[in-house]
Design an enzyme around this catalytic site. Structure first.
Site, short mmCIF file in Angstrom:
data_model
loop_
_atom_site.label_atom_id
_atom_site.label_comp_id
_atom_site.label_asym_id
_atom_site.label_seq_id
_atom_site.Cartn_x
_atom_site.Cartn_y
_atom_site.Cartn_z
N ASN A 4 0.87 -1.18 0.00
CA ASN A 4 0.00 0.00 0.00
C ASN A 4 0.90 1.22 0.00
O ASN A 4 1.38 1.66 1.05
CB ASN A 4 -0.93 -0.02 1.22
CG ASN A 4 -1.90 -1.16 1.14
OD1 ASN A 4 -2.87 -1.10 0.38
ND2 ASN A 4 -1.62 -2.23 1.88
N GLU A 5 1.13 1.73 -1.19
CA GLU A 5 2.07 2.84 -1.38
C GLU A 5 1.36 4.17 -1.07
O GLU A 5 0.14 4.20 -0.90
CB GLU A 5 2.56 2.84 -2.84
CG GLU A 5 3.32 1.58 -3.26
CD GLU A 5 4.75 1.53 -2.73
OE1 GLU A 5 5.08 2.25 -1.76
OE2 GLU A 5 5.55 0.75 -3.29
#
Ligand code: F6R
Length: 264
Positions: A163-164
């Site tokens: 989850n950037e």
């Protein structure tokens, strides 16, 4: 930082959620012990332990210790069901860099887990099939009663799973684009940044935060800046790990280097 005190292995704690160790192996042994306790407790009550796992350099010591517990102490994984956070896309499970290969060589090949109980996102799906697959991955976690514990590392971008920056709290398992820094950090594994896949399938922030317990580990100076932002910065989609600040059931296991920029 509140409640500062010193014990033999733990140099200081804040409200018990942050533990800082001078020795990485002691930190890893603590996490392995936490996981083993859940497994044994579930064995006693005749249930399965549903464990969320991470890859990367950080949890290697935890897996080493779990393998040791299996070999030396007879810790059985027969009642364990695992869900890994993520997998590169596209990638073959047999590729050396796949998270499937990582998990097999660091853990699964050395313990008595039933291989039907292992879940790692599939990097071989056709693009059209991915969303249905991801929805099913979420549903399987729910059907098993939810994750009893989720182990996390943290990327220098502040990612948890993949989850950037930009990932929202409500995100679920899905296909994502990897951040440039994340690909840079993976370049040695792939023999060059251009060979690192640009995408991955990852559990979402929501999937992670719904686990009954979360342990985030960070070991090394490389993580000091992002640990400061993740633990002490404002909660923002720019740094997805900051969403963990909202949780009561999260523990941060750090070494002195990763904790070195925290205010004391
Ligand atoms: C791996 C994962 C990533 C890593 C993170 C840190 O499954 O989800 O979030 O935990 O990139 O990687 P290392 O431990 O190699 O620094």
């Amino acid at each position: 930082m509140k409640d500062l005190f010193k014990t033999q292995d733990i140099t200081y704690k804040r409200e018990d959620a942050i533990k800082v160790y001078s020795d990485k192996d002691v930190a890893s042994a603590y996490v392995a012990e936490r996981i083993a306790k859940i497994i044994k407790h579930k064995q006693q009550i005749g249930e399965r332990a549903i464990i969320g796992l991470a890859t990367g350099s950080t949890p290697k010591g935890v897996y080493r210790e779990l393998v040791r517990m299996h070999k030396d102490e007879g810790l059985s994984f027969k009642n364990v069901v695992t869900f890994n956070l993520d997998e590169y896309y596209p990638i073959l499970p047999v590729d050396d860099q796949s998270y499937m290969s990582f998990m097999k060589s660091n853990l699964f090949n050395h313990i008595d887990i039933d291989h039907c109980h292992v879940h790692i996102p599939d990097g071989t799906l056709s693009l059209e099939g991915i969303q249905a697959y991801c929805d099913l991955y979420e549903q399987k976690i729910v059907d098993f009663g939810g994750l009893d514990i989720q182990l996390l590392g943290i990327g220098r971008t502040g990612h948890i799973g993949f989850n950037e920056p930009g990932a929202i709290l409500e995100s679920k398992t899905r296909l994502v684009t990897l951040n440039d820094i994340t690909r840079e950090d993976a370049k040695d594994d792939f023999g060059g940044k251009e060979k690192v896949p640009t995408q991955a399938i990852t559990m979402g922030v929501q999937t992670i935060t719904q686990a009954k317990e979360v342990i985030l580990m960070a070991l090394s100076q490389r993580k000091a800046e992002i640990i400061k932002l993740a633990l002490e910065g404002e909660i923002t989609t720019d740094i997805p790990a900051t969403f963990l600040q909202k949780l009561r059931h999260v523990e941060y296991i750090l070494d002195s280097e990763a904790a070195s920029l925290l205010s004391r």
